[in-house]
Design an enzyme around this catalytic site. Structure first.
Site, PDB file in Angstrom:
ATOM      1  N   TYR A  27      -1.920  -0.208  10.195  1.00  0.00           N
ATOM      2  CA  TYR A  27      -1.974  -0.643   8.794  1.00  0.00           C
ATOM      3  C   TYR A  27      -0.699  -0.223   8.061  1.00  0.00           C
ATOM      4  CZ  TYR A  27      -3.786  -1.301   4.054  1.00  0.00           C
ATOM      5  OH  TYR A  27      -3.960  -1.714   2.752  1.00  0.00           O
ATOM      6  N   SER A  56       0.848  -1.190   0.000  1.00  0.00           N
ATOM      7  CA  SER A  56       0.000   0.000   0.000  1.00  0.00           C
ATOM      8  C   SER A  56       0.881   1.237   0.000  1.00  0.00           C
ATOM      9  CB  SER A  56      -0.891   0.022   1.248  1.00  0.00           C
ATOM     10  OG  SER A  56      -1.609   1.242   1.329  1.00  0.00           O
TER      11      SER A  56
END
Length: 267
Positions: free
Chosen positions: A142, A129
């Site tokens: 995250y 990501s």
């Protein structure tokens, strides 16, 4: 023979889009899901796999090899979102997110490597990501899981050079998928000192996903990577400003970049 591709988390979102696109290009695709029975109309086989359960990883790889006799490409796409002030996210949820986003992909890699070594060929694509390139407020856990996967890929690549097995990362920005629905959201607590700012940030994050790009962009990017003889170490896919944010982090002083992020999140 067609190249055989295994995609974890291939039943929806980016994984589904990638699988369907690769099929149109002649690849033999297998996807995975914790509940494959929920996807009877999938355009490619969906095999049971929970990346946090090593036995299901072993069984999934064995199923693919029994059916196709090889695995040319592994796409580590399965993952889970998590939001909240780091102080208020329960330890169990932090550990669970690392099990899914970091340890899970590593264990799937370990499961396919013996086959790829025996083939003297293989490609492993880890879907990370853009959030993994920076510590984002209320997405810190995250960011940490995806950043860890980015870094360990760099080490893995060098260790695999002698076996003709390539590994790369693809970092997507915001895409229109159902990831927000599957996230763990730390609750906005009434007496929390983060209540106002976290509540606002949570809405912003969900809006970004809803307004995200078409997952087909990721499918096209991954197809190009598979067709590339010597893939790069890192790829970024998404809106220009999301990709440019990584460039800014490299060139700006840390505190200047921090102020930009805080302004973005209205902190």
């Amino acid at each position: 023979m067609s190249k055989v591709v295994l995609i974890t988390g291939g039943s929806s979102g980016i994984g589904k889009s990638v699988g369907e696109f690769l099929q149109t290009k002649g690849y033999k695709v297998y996807g995975t899901s914790r509940n494959p029975q929920n996807y009877p109309k999938s355009q490619f086989p969906i095999i049971a796999l929970d990346v946090t359960q090593p036995e299901t990883i072993k069984d999934c790889v064995a199923t693919v090899l029994k059916d196709a006799s090889k695995i040319d490409v592994l796409i580590n796409n399965a993952g889970a979102g998590i939001t909240g002030p780091v102080e208020e996210i329960p330890d169990a949820e932090i550990k669970r997110n690392f099990e899914t986003n970091f340890f899970g992909p590593i264990n799937v890699i370990k499961a396919v490597l013996p086959t790829m070594r025996s083939q003297n060929s293989g490609l492993i694509i880890n879907v990370t990501s853009i959030a993994g390139y920076m510590g984002l407020p209320y997405r810190g856990v995250y960011s940490a899981t995806k950043g860890a996967l980015e870094l360990i890929t760099e080490a893995f690549r060098m260790e695999l050079k002698g076996f003709n097995v390539e590994m790369t990362n693809v970092a997507p920005g915001d895409f229109a998928t159902n990831i927000a629905a599957g996230r763990y959201h730390a609750p906005v607590l009434k007496d929390s000192p983060y209540k106002e700012k976290y509540g606002e940030a949570l809405k912003t994050m969900n809006d970004h996903v809803d307004d995200g790009s078409d997952p087909k962009q990721m499918a096209e990017a991954i197809y190009k990577i598979i067709e590339t003889k010597k893939p790069k170490i890192h790829y970024k896919v998404g809106a220009f400003m999301q990709k440019f944010s990584i460039v800014l982090k490299r060139i700006l002083p840390d505190k200047v970049y921090e102020k930009i992020l805080m302004k973005h999140y209205d902190m």
